[in-house]
Write an enzyme that holds these catalytic residues in place. Sequence first.
Site, mmCIF file in Angstrom:
data_model
loop_
_atom_site.group_PDB
_atom_site.id
_atom_site.type_symbol
_atom_site.label_atom_id
_atom_site.label_comp_id
_atom_site.label_asym_id
_atom_site.label_seq_id
_atom_site.Cartn_x
_atom_site.Cartn_y
_atom_site.Cartn_z
ATOM 1 N N ASP A 166 1.110 -1.255 0.030
ATOM 2 C CA ASP A 166 -0.004 -0.236 -0.032
ATOM 3 C C ASP A 166 0.867 1.024 0.085
ATOM 4 O OD1 ASP A 166 0.754 0.250 2.678
ATOM 5 O OD2 ASP A 166 -1.193 0.569 3.543
ATOM 6 N N HIS A 188 6.834 -30.432 10.936
ATOM 7 C CA HIS A 188 6.245 -28.995 10.491
ATOM 8 C C HIS A 188 5.087 -29.211 9.429
ATOM 9 C CE1 HIS A 188 9.513 -27.711 13.222
ATOM 10 N NE2 HIS A 188 10.586 -28.428 12.340
ATOM 11 N N HIS A 240 10.107 -23.796 9.506
ATOM 12 C CA HIS A 240 9.174 -24.479 10.057
ATOM 13 C C HIS A 240 7.889 -24.219 9.542
ATOM 14 C CE1 HIS A 240 11.590 -25.174 13.873
ATOM 15 N NE2 HIS A 240 12.395 -25.660 12.991
ATOM 16 N N CYS A 252 3.003 -3.052 4.095
ATOM 17 C CA CYS A 252 2.294 -1.903 4.200
ATOM 18 C C CYS A 252 2.998 -0.935 5.525
ATOM 19 C CB CYS A 252 0.747 -2.074 4.703
ATOM 20 S SG CYS A 252 0.696 -3.075 6.405
ATOM 21 N N THR A 302 3.053 -0.921 8.678
ATOM 22 C CA THR A 302 3.631 -1.733 9.627
ATOM 23 C C THR A 302 3.963 -3.229 9.482
ATOM 24 O OG1 THR A 302 1.589 -2.304 10.405
ATOM 25 C CG2 THR A 302 2.267 -0.388 11.629
HETATM 26 C C1 RB5 Z 1 -1.943 2.979 6.123
HETATM 27 O O1 RB5 Z 1 -2.033 4.380 6.632
HETATM 28 C C2 RB5 Z 1 -1.664 1.935 7.277
HETATM 29 O O2 RB5 Z 1 -2.704 1.899 8.174
HETATM 30 C C3 RB5 Z 1 -1.158 0.676 6.811
HETATM 31 O O3 RB5 Z 1 -0.062 0.892 5.930
HETATM 32 C C4 RB5 Z 1 -0.506 -0.501 7.683
HETATM 33 O O4 RB5 Z 1 0.214 0.066 8.481
HETATM 34 C C5 RB5 Z 1 -1.890 -1.203 8.092
HETATM 35 O O5 RB5 Z 1 -1.628 -2.034 9.216
#
Ligand code: RB5
Length: 149
Positions: A7, A132, A97, A64, A66
């Site tokens: 994203d 596994h 695993h 994304c 995080t």
């Molecule tokens: C987008 O702002 C953010 O929420 C997305 O990139 C991600 O971190 C969601 O888990």
Amino acid sequence: MIVIGCDHGGLELKQTLITYLTSIGEGVTDCGTYNSDSVDYPDIAEKTCKRYLDGGYDFGILICGTGIGISMAANKIDGIRCALVGTEYAAEMTKRHNDANFLAFGGRVMGPELAISVLKAYMNAEFEGGRHQKRIDKIHALEAQEETE
Ligand code: RB5
């Protein structure tokens, strides 16, 4: 061949990983997003995972901000085992695993050098099979349960 998607929070890291993978001779299919406009990470997870499931790919990468949301979404799709990895050890072990077929990264929480090093650790590892495999089969049995409930 590797499929990759992100994203807007993962755009820069996606380009870094594509450049790295291309430099070592890997083919890469880029499922977007392609600019910094805001997009919804479940849409990218769906597009990228479905491309992977069409076949012909060794594994996939999702990014994304995080890595959390996009990995959550990916793991809702039957057949996907997406590991959010923050260390080389976790990346190696998820191959050995869990036989993870997707890695997720957080573009806002991980620098480019660590991300490449983590990716390398995964790519250099081998799935160990045996006990596994039985556990992975149990993961996918949970998908079947969800469908019948
Ligand atoms: C987008 O702002 C953010 O929420 C997305 O990139 C991600 O971190 C969601 O888990």
